[in-house]
Design a protein around this motif. Structure first.
Motif, PDB file in Angstrom:
ATOM      1  N   PHE A   1      -4.918   4.747 -11.261  1.00 17.63           N
ATOM      2  CA  PHE A   1      -4.547   4.032 -10.050  1.00 17.63           C
ATOM      3  C   PHE A   1      -3.666   2.846 -10.413  1.00 17.63           C
ATOM      4  CE2 PHE A   1      -8.521   6.164  -9.420  1.00 17.63           C
ATOM      5  CZ  PHE A   1      -8.475   6.667  -8.126  1.00 17.63           C
ATOM      6  N   CYS A   2      -2.627   2.594  -9.586  1.00 15.67           N
ATOM      7  CA  CYS A   2      -1.742   1.459  -9.858  1.00 15.67           C
ATOM      8  C   CYS A   2      -1.124   0.944  -8.567  1.00 15.67           C
ATOM      9  CB  CYS A   2      -0.641   1.864 -10.841  1.00 15.67           C
ATOM     10  SG  CYS A   2       0.465   0.497 -11.288  1.00 15.67           S
ATOM     11  N   MET A   3      -1.378  -0.336  -8.273  1.00 16.26           N
ATOM     12  CA  MET A   3      -0.669  -1.023  -7.195  1.00 16.26           C
ATOM     13  C   MET A   3       0.680  -1.469  -7.758  1.00 16.26           C
ATOM     14  SD  MET A   3      -1.758  -1.725  -4.034  1.00 16.26           S
ATOM     15  CE  MET A   3      -2.801  -0.457  -3.333  1.00 16.26           C
ATOM     16  N   SER A   4       1.605  -0.546  -7.848  1.00 17.78           N
ATOM     17  CA  SER A   4       2.820  -0.713  -8.654  1.00 17.78           C
ATOM     18  C   SER A   4       3.951  -1.459  -7.953  1.00 17.78           C
ATOM     19  CB  SER A   4       3.330   0.668  -9.081  1.00 17.78           C
ATOM     20  OG  SER A   4       3.525   1.505  -7.951  1.00 17.78           O
ATOM     21  N   PHE A   5       3.747  -1.917  -6.729  1.00 14.43           N
ATOM     22  CA  PHE A   5       4.830  -2.444  -5.900  1.00 14.43           C
ATOM     23  C   PHE A   5       5.569  -3.616  -6.552  1.00 14.43           C
ATOM     24  CE2 PHE A   5       1.674  -0.488  -3.155  1.00 14.43           C
ATOM     25  CZ  PHE A   5       2.446   0.309  -2.323  1.00 14.43           C
ATOM     26  N   LEU A   6       4.823  -4.550  -7.145  1.00 12.69           N
ATOM     27  CA  LEU A   6       5.469  -5.746  -7.691  1.00 12.69           C
ATOM     28  C   LEU A   6       6.404  -5.401  -8.842  1.00 12.69           C
ATOM     29  CD1 LEU A   6       5.548  -8.790  -7.174  1.00 12.69           C
ATOM     30  CD2 LEU A   6       3.798  -9.061  -8.940  1.00 12.69           C
ATOM     31  N   LYS A   7       6.188  -4.284  -9.502  1.00 14.48           N
ATOM     32  CA  LYS A   7       7.078  -3.870 -10.585  1.00 14.48           C
ATOM     33  C   LYS A   7       8.508  -3.671 -10.096  1.00 14.48           C
ATOM     34  CE  LYS A   7       3.598  -1.487 -13.413  1.00 14.48           C
ATOM     35  NZ  LYS A   7       3.204  -0.189 -14.024  1.00 14.48           N
ATOM     36  N   VAL A   8       8.654  -3.319  -8.819  1.00 11.69           N
ATOM     37  CA  VAL A   8       9.992  -3.099  -8.254  1.00 11.69           C
ATOM     38  C   VAL A   8      10.321  -4.148  -7.187  1.00 11.69           C
ATOM     39  CG1 VAL A   8      10.101  -0.645  -8.801  1.00 11.69           C
ATOM     40  CG2 VAL A   8       9.056  -1.364  -6.643  1.00 11.69           C
ATOM     41  N   GLY A   9       9.628  -5.292  -7.259  1.00 12.09           N
ATOM     42  CA  GLY A   9       9.950  -6.404  -6.370  1.00 12.09           C
ATOM     43  C   GLY A   9       9.536  -6.224  -4.929  1.00 12.09           C
ATOM     44  N   LEU A  10       8.532  -5.390  -4.690  1.00 13.53           N
ATOM     45  CA  LEU A  10       8.048  -5.166  -3.329  1.00 13.53           C
ATOM     46  C   LEU A  10       6.609  -5.630  -3.199  1.00 13.53           C
ATOM     47  CD1 LEU A  10       9.488  -1.571  -2.663  1.00 13.53           C
ATOM     48  CD2 LEU A  10      10.367  -3.758  -1.800  1.00 13.53           C
ATOM     49  N   VAL A  11       6.150  -5.694  -1.963  1.00 10.60           N
ATOM     50  CA  VAL A  11       4.749  -6.024  -1.707  1.00 10.60           C
ATOM     51  C   VAL A  11       3.995  -4.732  -1.379  1.00 10.60           C
ATOM     52  CG1 VAL A  11       5.392  -8.290  -0.817  1.00 10.60           C
ATOM     53  CG2 VAL A  11       5.044  -6.397   0.795  1.00 10.60           C
ATOM     54  N   PRO A  12       2.689  -4.699  -1.615  1.00 16.17           N
ATOM     55  CA  PRO A  12       1.915  -3.509  -1.256  1.00 16.17           C
ATOM     56  C   PRO A  12       2.050  -3.182   0.228  1.00 16.17           C
ATOM     57  CG  PRO A  12       0.649  -4.894  -2.717  1.00 16.17           C
ATOM     58  CD  PRO A  12       1.864  -5.685  -2.324  1.00 16.17           C
ATOM     59  N   ASP A  13       2.075  -1.902   0.526  1.00 12.24           N
ATOM     60  CA  ASP A  13       2.167  -1.476   1.920  1.00 12.24           C
ATOM     61  C   ASP A  13       1.197  -0.334   2.167  1.00 12.24           C
ATOM     62  OD1 ASP A  13       3.479   0.796   0.879  1.00 12.24           O
ATOM     63  OD2 ASP A  13       5.476   0.048   1.379  1.00 12.24           O
ATOM     64  N   MET A  14       1.428   0.401   3.237  1.00 17.36           N
ATOM     65  CA  MET A  14       0.530   1.496   3.643  1.00 17.36           C
ATOM     66  C   MET A  14      -0.896   0.974   3.845  1.00 17.36           C
ATOM     67  SD  MET A  14       2.345   4.438   3.640  1.00 17.36           S
ATOM     68  CE  MET A  14       1.243   5.758   3.190  1.00 17.36           C
TER      69      MET A  14
ATOM     70  N   ASP B   1      18.744  -2.674   5.233  1.00 17.81           N
ATOM     71  CA  ASP B   1      18.706  -4.119   5.365  1.00 17.81           C
ATOM     72  C   ASP B   1      17.324  -4.528   5.879  1.00 17.81           C
ATOM     73  OD1 ASP B   1      18.699  -3.399   8.026  1.00 17.81           O
ATOM     74  OD2 ASP B   1      20.698  -4.223   8.467  1.00 17.81           O
ATOM     75  N   THR B   2      17.138  -5.804   6.153  1.00 19.13           N
ATOM     76  CA  THR B   2      15.814  -6.276   6.571  1.00 19.13           C
ATOM     77  C   THR B   2      15.339  -5.578   7.841  1.00 19.13           C
ATOM     78  OG1 THR B   2      16.257  -8.439   5.589  1.00 19.13           O
ATOM     79  CG2 THR B   2      14.475  -8.318   7.202  1.00 19.13           C
ATOM     80  N   ALA B   3      16.234  -5.420   8.808  1.00 19.60           N
ATOM     81  CA  ALA B   3      15.864  -4.725  10.043  1.00 19.60           C
ATOM     82  C   ALA B   3      15.510  -3.275   9.771  1.00 19.60           C
ATOM     83  CB  ALA B   3      17.010  -4.814  11.054  1.00 19.60           C
ATOM     84  N   GLY B   4      16.235  -2.646   8.862  1.00 21.44           N
ATOM     85  CA  GLY B   4      15.953  -1.261   8.514  1.00 21.44           C
ATOM     86  C   GLY B   4      14.588  -1.100   7.869  1.00 21.44           C
ATOM     87  N   TRP B   5      14.237  -2.051   6.992  1.00 20.67           N
ATOM     88  CA  TRP B   5      12.915  -2.000   6.366  1.00 20.67           C
ATOM     89  C   TRP B   5      11.808  -2.192   7.404  1.00 20.67           C
ATOM     90  CZ3 TRP B   5      10.733  -0.470   2.012  1.00 20.67           C
ATOM     91  CH2 TRP B   5      11.546  -0.238   0.903  1.00 20.67           C
ATOM     92  N   ARG B   6      12.025  -3.115   8.331  1.00 17.03           N
ATOM     93  CA  ARG B   6      11.004  -3.325   9.374  1.00 17.03           C
ATOM     94  C   ARG B   6      10.802  -2.047  10.189  1.00 17.03           C
ATOM     95  NH1 ARG B   6      13.323  -8.797  10.337  1.00 17.03           N
ATOM     96  NH2 ARG B   6      11.865 -10.283   9.412  1.00 17.03           N
ATOM     97  N   HIS B   7      11.909  -1.391  10.554  1.00 12.70           N
ATOM     98  CA  HIS B   7      11.805  -0.151  11.312  1.00 12.70           C
ATOM     99  C   HIS B   7      11.078   0.919  10.504  1.00 12.70           C
ATOM    100  CE1 HIS B   7      12.852   3.085  14.050  1.00 12.70           C
ATOM    101  NE2 HIS B   7      13.282   3.783  13.011  1.00 12.70           N
ATOM    102  N   ARG B   8      11.427   1.012   9.221  1.00 15.08           N
ATOM    103  CA  ARG B   8      10.791   2.017   8.354  1.00 15.08           C
ATOM    104  C   ARG B   8       9.287   1.795   8.280  1.00 15.08           C
ATOM    105  NH1 ARG B   8       9.279   2.720   2.924  1.00 15.08           N
ATOM    106  NH2 ARG B   8       9.744   4.789   2.085  1.00 15.08           N
ATOM    107  N   MET B   9       8.876   0.554   8.095  1.00 12.14           N
ATOM    108  CA  MET B   9       7.457   0.266   7.958  1.00 12.14           C
ATOM    109  C   MET B   9       6.716   0.437   9.281  1.00 12.14           C
ATOM    110  SD  MET B   9       7.393  -0.096   4.822  1.00 12.14           S
ATOM    111  CE  MET B   9       5.607  -0.175   4.884  1.00 12.14           C
ATOM    112  N   ARG B  10       7.332   0.015  10.389  1.00  8.03           N
ATOM    113  CA  ARG B  10       6.656   0.143  11.673  1.00  8.03           C
ATOM    114  C   ARG B  10       6.475   1.600  12.079  1.00  8.03           C
ATOM    115  NH1 ARG B  10       9.822  -5.013  14.258  1.00  8.03           N
ATOM    116  NH2 ARG B  10       8.242  -6.578  13.717  1.00  8.03           N
ATOM    117  N   SER B  11       7.372   2.457  11.590  1.00  9.80           N
ATOM    118  CA  SER B  11       7.243   3.884  11.914  1.00  9.80           C
ATOM    119  C   SER B  11       5.998   4.501  11.279  1.00  9.80           C
ATOM    120  CB  SER B  11       8.489   4.640  11.445  1.00  9.80           C
ATOM    121  OG  SER B  11       8.560   4.687  10.026  1.00  9.80           O
ATOM    122  N   LEU B  12       5.434   3.821  10.289  1.00 11.39           N
ATOM    123  CA  LEU B  12       4.222   4.316   9.643  1.00 11.39           C
ATOM    124  C   LEU B  12       2.957   3.900  10.378  1.00 11.39           C
ATOM    125  CD1 LEU B  12       5.047   3.347   5.934  1.00 11.39           C
ATOM    126  CD2 LEU B  12       5.342   5.598   6.963  1.00 11.39           C
ATOM    127  N   HIS B  13       3.039   2.851  11.173  1.00  9.19           N
ATOM    128  CA  HIS B  13       1.826   2.191  11.621  1.00  9.19           C
ATOM    129  C   HIS B  13       0.944   3.050  12.505  1.00  9.19           C
ATOM    130  CE1 HIS B  13       3.266  -2.189  10.752  1.00  9.19           C
ATOM    131  NE2 HIS B  13       3.077  -1.472   9.670  1.00  9.19           N
TER     132      HIS B  13
END
Length: 267
Positions: free
Chosen positions: A132-145, A77-89
């Motif tokens: 090279f491909c910024m492929s995120f939008l193909k699956v409805g996501l925004v670029p990350d990392m 869920d949204t909270a899970g995604w936030r946790h997943r992304m913050r764990s990368l920072h």
């Protein structure tokens, strides 16, 4: 260096090499790789004896991005995604701000998170078959990392928008023209060239390298006065190092200097 891991780590002659090692899945950036990468980036950060870092991929691919099958199965869920992304920072910050040169050797696919990882390097070398491909939008996501940080700094805001919003493939020659890639080399010499660049920094002043990287990281948003002030302080520190004194001695004695950028072999 174990051959069983999806990410290999080796230190040889003061150069660290990280290899994405799951070619059957085009070196997908999955949970195992994320956790292992966090560990080895921390090792590099703590080991002052490592003078440069090389990122590469096995089996004709660099990294094809996130594991969509596992991501879908996780049902975050949204909270899970936030946790997943913050764990990368933390490790993302450590890699991007590493005070030693980082060289990416890209063969084959660098898509999604793989593209973002390549852009964290100071120098990107590639083969003619790199893509090279910024492929995120193909699956409805925004670029990350950290792509929102790195990519506009390399190609400018307008081109970054185009690459992110089109999610199109960029071949090696275009990547070279855009400044995403510094050099193109045949697959059989790519890693050797990356290692040669990394090894050359064993003879460089680590203080000067660190100060240059820090100043350039600050440069896009800094004023002229701030950068000139940083330059003054950095030069005073660099001039006090034994590496500077030794290089001056070699120059005056007409000896080879400790640091020299290696000429590229014809490929």
């Amino acid at each position: 260096m174990s051959g069983d891991s999806a990410l290999l780590f080796e230190v040889r002659d003061q150069v660290a090499t990280i290899t994405f090692n799951n070619p059957a899945k085009r070196n997908v950036f999955d949970a195992e790789v994320r956790e292992r990468l966090a560990d080895v980036v921390g090792q590099v950060r703590r080991d002052a004896g490592i003078r440069a870092l090389v990122l590469t991929g096995a089996g004709g691919h660099f990294c094809s991005g996130g594991d969509l099958r596992n991501i879908a199965a996780a049902g975050l869920d949204t909270a899970g995604w936030r946790h997943r992304m913050r764990s990368l920072h933390e490790w993302l910050h450590d890699l991007i701000t590493l005070d030693r040169p980082v060289i990416a050797a890209v063969d084959g696919a660098a898509a999604g998170a793989g593209f973002s990882l390549a852009m964290m390097a100071d120098f990107v070398l590639a083969t003619p078959r790199a893509k090279f491909c910024m492929s995120f939008l193909k699956v409805g996501l925004v670029p990350d990392m950290a792509a929102f940080y790195t990519l506009p700094r390399i190609v400018g805001v307008q081109r970054a928008k185009e690459l992110m919003l089109s999610a199109r493939d960029v071949g090696a020659e275009e990547a070279l023209r855009l400044g995403l890639v510094m050099e193109l080399h045949a697959p059989e010499v790519l890693l050797d060239r990356a290692q040669a660049l990394a090894t050359s920094f064993v003879g460089a002043s680590p203080t000067a390298v660190s100060l240059i990287k820090r100043a350039l990281e600050q440069a896009p948003g800094a004023s002229l006065a701030a950068l000139v002030d940083a330059e003054v302080n950095a030069q005073a520190l660099a001039a006090a190092t034994p590496e500077h004194r030794e290089a001056v001695r070699c120059f005056l004695d007409k000896q080879a200097l400790p640091f020299s950028w290696p000429a590229a072999a014809k490929s």
